[in-house]
Structures are given as structure tokens and as C-alpha cells.
Design a protein around this motif. Sequence first.
Motif, PDB file in Angstrom:
ATOM      1  N   GLY A 277       0.756  -1.192  -0.020  1.00 25.80           N
ATOM      2  CA  GLY A 277      -0.054  -0.034   0.303  1.00 25.80           C
ATOM      3  C   GLY A 277       0.817   1.305  -0.005  1.00 25.80           C
ATOM      4  N   CYS A 278       1.922   1.050  -0.336  1.00 24.35           N
ATOM      5  CA  CYS A 278       2.933   2.544  -0.526  1.00 24.35           C
ATOM      6  C   CYS A 278       2.914   3.122  -1.914  1.00 24.35           C
ATOM      7  CB  CYS A 278       4.491   1.933   0.042  1.00 24.35           C
ATOM      8  SG  CYS A 278       4.636   1.556   1.672  1.00 24.35           S
ATOM      9  N   GLN A 279       3.441   4.348  -1.543  1.00 25.89           N
ATOM     10  CA  GLN A 279       3.677   5.022  -3.016  1.00 25.89           C
ATOM     11  C   GLN A 279       5.162   4.565  -3.336  1.00 25.89           C
ATOM     12  OE1 GLN A 279       0.898   6.600  -4.829  1.00 25.89           O
ATOM     13  NE2 GLN A 279      -0.069   5.578  -3.088  1.00 25.89           N
ATOM     14  N   MET A 280       5.198   4.778  -4.860  1.00 24.53           N
ATOM     15  CA  MET A 280       6.694   4.690  -4.887  1.00 24.53           C
ATOM     16  C   MET A 280       7.348   5.626  -5.912  1.00 24.53           C
ATOM     17  SD  MET A 280       8.400   1.380  -7.243  1.00 24.53           S
ATOM     18  CE  MET A 280       8.166   2.123  -8.835  1.00 24.53           C
ATOM     19  N   GLU A 281       8.414   6.104  -5.802  1.00 22.78           N
ATOM     20  CA  GLU A 281       9.190   7.129  -6.795  1.00 22.78           C
ATOM     21  C   GLU A 281      10.546   6.712  -7.098  1.00 22.78           C
ATOM     22  OE1 GLU A 281      10.612  11.790  -6.770  1.00 22.78           O
ATOM     23  OE2 GLU A 281       9.247  11.222  -5.026  1.00 22.78           O
ATOM     24  N   VAL A 282      10.711   6.681  -8.373  1.00 23.91           N
ATOM     25  CA  VAL A 282      11.988   6.332  -8.814  1.00 23.91           C
ATOM     26  C   VAL A 282      12.726   7.546  -9.197  1.00 23.91           C
ATOM     27  CG1 VAL A 282      13.468   5.278 -10.804  1.00 23.91           C
ATOM     28  CG2 VAL A 282      11.295   4.143 -10.020  1.00 23.91           C
ATOM     29  N   GLU A 283      13.924   7.800  -8.720  1.00 22.23           N
ATOM     30  CA  GLU A 283      15.058   8.860  -9.130  1.00 22.23           C
ATOM     31  C   GLU A 283      15.965   8.244  -9.939  1.00 22.23           C
ATOM     32  OE1 GLU A 283      17.999  11.860  -6.643  1.00 22.23           O
ATOM     33  OE2 GLU A 283      16.588  10.583  -5.386  1.00 22.23           O
ATOM     34  N   PRO A 284      16.186   8.583 -11.247  1.00 23.13           N
ATOM     35  CA  PRO A 284      17.288   8.091 -11.864  1.00 23.13           C
ATOM     36  C   PRO A 284      18.481   8.971 -11.457  1.00 23.13           C
ATOM     37  CG  PRO A 284      15.207   8.837 -13.171  1.00 23.13           C
ATOM     38  CD  PRO A 284      15.061   9.519 -11.857  1.00 23.13           C
ATOM     39  N   LEU A 285      19.495   7.974 -11.496  1.00 22.79           N
ATOM     40  CA  LEU A 285      21.011   8.496 -11.323  1.00 22.79           C
ATOM     41  C   LEU A 285      21.907   8.575 -12.502  1.00 22.79           C
ATOM     42  CD1 LEU A 285      21.654   6.740  -7.726  1.00 22.79           C
ATOM     43  CD2 LEU A 285      20.652   9.060  -8.179  1.00 22.79           C
ATOM     44  N   ASN A 286      22.879   8.970 -12.622  1.00 18.76           N
ATOM     45  CA  ASN A 286      23.866   8.772 -13.761  1.00 18.76           C
ATOM     46  C   ASN A 286      24.147   7.436 -14.302  1.00 18.76           C
ATOM     47  OD1 ASN A 286      26.336   8.271 -12.149  1.00 18.76           O
ATOM     48  ND2 ASN A 286      25.638  10.131 -11.361  1.00 18.76           N
ATOM     49  N   SER A 287      23.543   7.077 -15.374  1.00 16.27           N
ATOM     50  CA  SER A 287      23.861   5.707 -15.871  1.00 16.27           C
ATOM     51  C   SER A 287      24.864   5.678 -16.659  1.00 16.27           C
ATOM     52  CB  SER A 287      22.355   4.990 -16.310  1.00 16.27           C
ATOM     53  OG  SER A 287      21.475   5.138 -15.489  1.00 16.27           O
ATOM     54  N   TYR A 288      25.852   4.449 -16.585  1.00 12.05           N
ATOM     55  CA  TYR A 288      27.077   4.436 -17.659  1.00 12.05           C
ATOM     56  C   TYR A 288      26.603   3.381 -18.505  1.00 12.05           C
ATOM     57  CZ  TYR A 288      29.574   6.921 -14.075  1.00 12.05           C
ATOM     58  OH  TYR A 288      30.086   7.744 -13.041  1.00 12.05           O
ATOM     59  N   ALA A 289      26.929   3.836 -19.961  1.00 14.00           N
ATOM     60  CA  ALA A 289      26.753   2.863 -21.248  1.00 14.00           C
ATOM     61  C   ALA A 289      27.950   1.981 -20.999  1.00 14.00           C
ATOM     62  CB  ALA A 289      26.976   3.863 -22.444  1.00 14.00           C
ATOM     63  N   ASP A 290      27.697   0.735 -21.777  1.00 17.13           N
ATOM     64  CA  ASP A 290      28.803  -0.166 -21.971  1.00 17.13           C
ATOM     65  C   ASP A 290      30.014   0.319 -22.782  1.00 17.13           C
ATOM     66  OD1 ASP A 290      26.579  -0.270 -23.677  1.00 17.13           O
ATOM     67  OD2 ASP A 290      28.028  -1.813 -25.048  1.00 17.13           O
ATOM     68  N   LEU A 291      31.272   0.003 -22.331  1.00 22.28           N
ATOM     69  CA  LEU A 291      32.451   0.266 -22.997  1.00 22.28           C
ATOM     70  C   LEU A 291      32.561  -0.460 -24.162  1.00 22.28           C
ATOM     71  CD1 LEU A 291      34.824   2.154 -22.472  1.00 22.28           C
ATOM     72  CD2 LEU A 291      36.000   0.060 -21.603  1.00 22.28           C
ATOM     73  N   ARG A 292      32.522   0.462 -25.350  1.00 24.09           N
ATOM     74  CA  ARG A 292      32.614  -0.252 -26.553  1.00 24.09           C
ATOM     75  C   ARG A 292      33.968   0.249 -27.387  1.00 24.09           C
ATOM     76  NH1 ARG A 292      27.652  -2.601 -27.772  1.00 24.09           N
ATOM     77  NH2 ARG A 292      28.299  -3.043 -29.861  1.00 24.09           N
ATOM     78  N   PRO A 293      35.175  -0.473 -27.063  1.00 21.81           N
ATOM     79  CA  PRO A 293      36.294   0.271 -27.539  1.00 21.81           C
ATOM     80  C   PRO A 293      36.497   0.059 -29.078  1.00 21.81           C
ATOM     81  CG  PRO A 293      36.765  -1.662 -26.511  1.00 21.81           C
ATOM     82  CD  PRO A 293      35.449  -1.526 -26.168  1.00 21.81           C
ATOM     83  N   SER A 294      37.060   0.930 -29.635  1.00 20.46           N
ATOM     84  CA  SER A 294      37.492   0.610 -31.272  1.00 20.46           C
ATOM     85  C   SER A 294      38.638  -0.216 -31.525  1.00 20.46           C
ATOM     86  CB  SER A 294      37.881   2.038 -31.706  1.00 20.46           C
ATOM     87  OG  SER A 294      38.439   1.893 -33.142  1.00 20.46           O
ATOM     88  N   ARG A 295      38.152  -1.327 -32.136  1.00 20.18           N
ATOM     89  CA  ARG A 295      39.207  -2.379 -32.448  1.00 20.18           C
ATOM     90  C   ARG A 295      40.307  -1.714 -33.230  1.00 20.18           C
ATOM     91  NH1 ARG A 295      38.277  -7.145 -30.321  1.00 20.18           N
ATOM     92  NH2 ARG A 295      39.940  -8.112 -31.453  1.00 20.18           N
ATOM     93  N   ALA A 296      40.145  -0.856 -34.074  1.00 20.79           N
ATOM     94  CA  ALA A 296      41.181  -0.129 -34.898  1.00 20.79           C
ATOM     95  C   ALA A 296      42.321   0.478 -33.981  1.00 20.79           C
ATOM     96  CB  ALA A 296      40.614   0.692 -36.035  1.00 20.79           C
ATOM     97  N   LEU A 297      41.647   1.227 -33.034  1.00 15.62           N
ATOM     98  CA  LEU A 297      42.532   1.816 -32.223  1.00 15.62           C
ATOM     99  C   LEU A 297      43.454   0.898 -31.461  1.00 15.62           C
ATOM    100  CD1 LEU A 297      40.397   4.574 -31.216  1.00 15.62           C
ATOM    101  CD2 LEU A 297      42.305   5.011 -32.792  1.00 15.62           C
ATOM    102  N   CYS A 298      42.590  -0.019 -30.836  1.00 14.49           N
ATOM    103  CA  CYS A 298      43.500  -1.153 -30.078  1.00 14.49           C
ATOM    104  C   CYS A 298      44.542  -1.967 -30.784  1.00 14.49           C
ATOM    105  CB  CYS A 298      42.245  -2.237 -29.458  1.00 14.49           C
ATOM    106  SG  CYS A 298      41.105  -1.448 -28.181  1.00 14.49           S
ATOM    107  N   GLU A 299      44.028  -2.324 -32.074  1.00 13.19           N
ATOM    108  CA  GLU A 299      45.182  -2.893 -32.732  1.00 13.19           C
ATOM    109  C   GLU A 299      46.531  -2.179 -32.898  1.00 13.19           C
ATOM    110  OE1 GLU A 299      42.939  -3.960 -36.330  1.00 13.19           O
ATOM    111  OE2 GLU A 299      41.952  -5.633 -35.295  1.00 13.19           O
ATOM    112  N   GLU A 300      46.282  -1.042 -33.234  1.00 11.42           N
ATOM    113  CA  GLU A 300      47.470  -0.050 -33.426  1.00 11.42           C
ATOM    114  C   GLU A 300      48.318   0.234 -32.042  1.00 11.42           C
ATOM    115  OE1 GLU A 300      48.847   1.461 -35.970  1.00 11.42           O
ATOM    116  OE2 GLU A 300      47.721  -0.054 -37.169  1.00 11.42           O
ATOM    117  N   TYR A 301      47.574   0.293 -30.841  1.00 10.22           N
ATOM    118  CA  TYR A 301      48.216   0.452 -29.657  1.00 10.22           C
ATOM    119  C   TYR A 301      49.083  -0.965 -29.404  1.00 10.22           C
ATOM    120  CZ  TYR A 301      48.210   0.834 -24.421  1.00 10.22           C
ATOM    121  OH  TYR A 301      48.936   0.888 -23.332  1.00 10.22           O
ATOM    122  N   VAL A 302      48.488  -2.073 -29.637  1.00  7.06           N
ATOM    123  CA  VAL A 302      49.509  -3.350 -29.342  1.00  7.06           C
ATOM    124  C   VAL A 302      50.647  -3.160 -30.151  1.00  7.06           C
ATOM    125  CG1 VAL A 302      49.329  -5.882 -29.851  1.00  7.06           C
ATOM    126  CG2 VAL A 302      47.201  -4.652 -29.119  1.00  7.06           C
TER     127      VAL A 302
END
Length: 406
Positions: A277-302
Motif C-alpha cells: 500500500g505504499c507509494q513509489m517514486e524512482v529517482e534516476p541517477l547517472n547511468s553508464y553505457a557499456d564500454l565499446r572500444p574501437s578495435r582499430a585503435l586497439c590494434e594500433e596500440y598493440v
Amino acid sequence: MAYQNFTDVIASEIEARLPEISALNKHIHANPELAYEEHKAHDAFVSTLTALGFKVTPHAYGIPTSFVAEFGSGGRLITFNAEYDALPEIGHACGHNLIASSSLAAFLGVAAALKVSGLPGRVRLLGTPAEEGGGGKLKLIAAGAYKGCAASLMVHPGPGHKIPEPIRGVACVRMLANVKNKVHFRGREAHAAIAPWEGVNALDAVCLSYNAIAMLRQQIRPDERIHGVFRSAGDRPNVTPADCTVEYYVRSGTRARANALWERVRKCFEGAAIATGCQMEVEPLNSYADLRPSRALCEEYVKAMPKGTVIMDEPGDFLAGSTDMGNVCYECPGFHAAFALRTKPGEANHTKGFTAAAGTEESFQAAMECAKGMAVVGLKVLTDDVFAEKVQKEWNEDMKLAAESK
């Protein structure tokens, strides 16, 4: 100018500036500051860069502890991200002093190469506060700090005991998306002994949702995570708790999947609210996206790093978790390699042992080695049209995949 000469200019400049970079590194490690409170680190960066002859914008993009320095003109733009916030009680237990130092060194190396060559291109050093839960890069993105950026680069330290010698780093690190929310339950106070029937117990809603989520964990993907804490759960046993708050993180392999998982978790909270019987409220916080590195940059780094010391893909759980650099990877091609510190079992990131490891001279030298490789990659984006086009095309295709992920 030959490519090898560029590499030599970068290495020579970083070696020449080691005293200034080392002093900054030690200052940041010795003066840990929490998210959006990194005034000492900010001021140290501004004074160091100014003394080296760069034009610096303090308090950049409307954020008091951000700064920006830039060198060059025309051509493409790359950014190096300098993180420098610490953690409560345990200081630089994620080694952000080393991230700050390596990004500064890479910036100086690329700037020197541009200056000597006279080629078009711009390199930017961006102070990115509040990575540890504060979402500093989200605010920078909103303010346009990465607009028109051809690549954004940084390196991050990790626990060396989790990877075998002679490997000292991983180029292509993936990290989870992280959706964060606070949930507030509102009930009604009552005397728990005299008239409990007059109360609506918000703590019951918290407990019901906690158990519902515990059951939900049986039905989620192996790489997904749900974890939370009680922020407030009542004050006295003889007063029915009327206002209770929880904070939950929901992680998955992509931003789309994390959002979908959050909707399942939300139903646990909604059901608990209905049942009590409660009321509910959602307060969004800062959400982080998944880390999607550039493979081309990574290959050059290696290729740019000493042979056999850096592998392409992450072995196991070398550097897990989430980062707001993931959000940057949705704005432009991104690079977020990891390098190993000398640690023992139990001394992974966010421990006191890691704090100690992040402050050693050996760790600083490892960060400088990474800075040289990262600078070579960044300069290639600025000076090699074919490579830059490859990086951009790959990123465009990856963004389509991210949007379609289920």
C-alpha cells in the motif's frame, strides 16, 4: 616526417617532461579528492600546463573541477581524458592519479609532434572529474566537450596478479553498462505498539522488493548484475517506517540490455509497493553505457607497445565493472586500454592494496610507457587519413550493432 621520427619525438618529449608529470602524479595521489571536489588536482593541472606554455581553460564546460587544454589547428581533433577523483576512505584505489599522468604525458607527446611537423590536427587534454559514480563525462558530453572528436583515448590501471607475465596490458577492454536508480517508498507513520493497523510500512516494501530481486537473479544472463543498498530504513522500532529509500545498480553487456533488465527490476519495486500500500517514486541517477572500444585503435596500440607485452582481448576479469567512458564511446570512437600494476591476490581495484600500488614509481613508469603508445595511436588518427576513415567507419557500424542489441 617519417612515422618512426614521430615516435621518437613523442618519446623524447615525454622523457623530457617526466619531472613535471611525476610531480603532478605524486600530488594527486597524496591528496585524494572525491567526485566534483577535485580542486587541488584541477589547480595543479592548470598551473602545470600554464607553466609549460599551454593555454588552459579552468572550470571548463561549466564544471568547477574540469579543465581543457588544446594544441594545434585545422584537421581532426582527438582528446585524452584525465581522471583524478578518488574513493571515500581508501583514496586512489582505482589509480586515477596514473590515468591523469598518462593522459597528460600523451597530450604533451602529440603536441610536440604536431609542433615539429607543422601538420594540421588538434589534440585536447580534457579534465574529466567524478568518474567514481558522479558521471562527470556525462556532463561533459551534454556540454559538447566531445563534439567533432575523431577519437577519445585513455588508459586505466588494473591488478597485475590477474594476468601472466610478461603480459603487462590489455588493449581491448569491455565493461558493462550500468543503470542506476534510487527508489523511494512512501507509507504512513503509526505507533508500532498502540496502533500498528494505522501504519503503512515502507520498510516492508523495501524487504519485499529485495526478496523479489533476489529471486529474479536466477533468471538473468551470466554477465548481468543487480546489486543495491538500503539508504534509509526507518529510525525507531516503535514507529512504523513511513519513508524508506534504496539505491540499485543494474548492469548488463550493452546499454539496451541494461535498460531492459532495469524494467524487470522496476516491476519488483512496483509489486512491493502495491502489496504494502505504499507509494513509489524512482529517482534516476547517472547511468553508464557499456564500454565499446574501437578495435582499430586497439590494434594500433598493440603494435605501438613493446612486443609481447600487450594482448588484444581481456583474459577473464582483469578489469570488470563500469565507467562513464562507455558513454563517450557512444559519442565518438573510444580507446580505454588497461595496464597492470604489481599487486597480490586481494589487491584488485577499489582496495587499500591497490591504493598503495598506484603510488609506486614502478606504476608511474608503467603509465608513462602506456602514454607513449597511446600518443602514437592518437597521432596516427590525426595524420593518417586512411586510418582515421577506417576508425570512423568501424565506429559507425558498431553504433548500429549497439542500437540493435537485445
